[in-house]
Enzyme design. Sequence first.
Site, short mmCIF file in Angstrom:
data_model
loop_
_atom_site.label_atom_id
_atom_site.label_comp_id
_atom_site.label_asym_id
_atom_site.label_seq_id
_atom_site.Cartn_x
_atom_site.Cartn_y
_atom_site.Cartn_z
N VAL A 7 28.08 46.84 51.01
CA VAL A 7 29.39 47.15 50.42
C VAL A 7 29.75 46.11 49.37
O VAL A 7 30.27 46.43 48.29
CB VAL A 7 30.47 47.22 51.52
CG1 VAL A 7 31.85 47.44 50.91
CG2 VAL A 7 30.15 48.32 52.52
N TYR A 8 29.47 44.85 49.68
CA TYR A 8 29.73 43.75 48.75
C TYR A 8 28.97 43.95 47.43
O TYR A 8 29.56 43.83 46.34
CB TYR A 8 29.33 42.44 49.41
CG TYR A 8 29.26 41.25 48.49
CD1 TYR A 8 30.42 40.65 47.99
CD2 TYR A 8 28.03 40.71 48.13
CE1 TYR A 8 30.35 39.56 47.16
CE2 TYR A 8 27.95 39.61 47.30
CZ TYR A 8 29.11 39.04 46.81
OH TYR A 8 29.04 37.95 45.97
N LEU A 9 27.69 44.27 47.52
CA LEU A 9 26.90 44.44 46.30
C LEU A 9 27.38 45.64 45.49
O LEU A 9 27.38 45.60 44.25
CB LEU A 9 25.42 44.60 46.65
CG LEU A 9 24.73 43.34 47.19
CD1 LEU A 9 23.29 43.64 47.57
CD2 LEU A 9 24.80 42.18 46.18
N LYS A 11 30.75 44.42 43.83
CA LYS A 11 30.49 43.54 42.70
C LYS A 11 29.90 44.33 41.53
O LYS A 11 30.26 44.10 40.36
CB LYS A 11 29.53 42.41 43.09
CG LYS A 11 30.09 41.44 44.11
CD LYS A 11 31.28 40.67 43.59
CE LYS A 11 30.91 39.56 42.64
NZ LYS A 11 32.10 38.73 42.25
#
Length: 218
Positions: free
Chosen positions: A128-130, A133
């Site tokens: 989810v973070y990638l 970003k």
Amino acid sequence: MRIVIAGGHGQIALRLERRLSARGDEVAGIIRNPEQNDDLRAAGAEPVLIDLESASVEEVAAHLQGADAAVFAAGAGPGSGAARKQTVDKAAAVLFADAAVRARVRRFVVVSAMGADPAHHGDDVFDVYLRAKGAADAYVTRQDALDWTILRPGTLTDEPGTGQVRLEAHTGRGRIPRDDVAAVLAELVDTSATAGLTLELIEGSTPVSVAVKSVAGN
């Protein structure tokens, strides 16, 4: 120069603030916790208290007025859940970019992450973070009013910086001390010829200033 840094109490941001203030720049760091004020002042930065998860574009733009450059170095942090990856790593970056456009701050540098991709697959929090970003980076790259540069460091370490890096469009995986990330950011802020570039950063054998100059204008 006057430089405003979002995520002013982050580990990279504090290192960057020390570098910029030491060379004579005027630095402001955006934070949401007033208990961090003294840490920013010790780093040579003016604390700006505002919550990027709830502020309006107009409120953030007011703090960017008169700045020569803006750096997005905020992040939800490794202990946060998927929801805050969306509200900080994506939405706050979009907000900060919109505020920079509103305040007519052209130079805009983003601390992203290697592997950031809005189409990244997976359901883990890091996936989810990638995606978050990557989506934020994609948004920034569409802003014609910004002279943007996106920096994607490899695995961050707290080892002392060496001043020797590898900075290219594609480096492959690797490690990089936070000290050296801050050193590269300080150079990028000054080097508008890197506008329009997305760069990966890992340990290497090229001095920071030489590495930045070598990609400028490419």
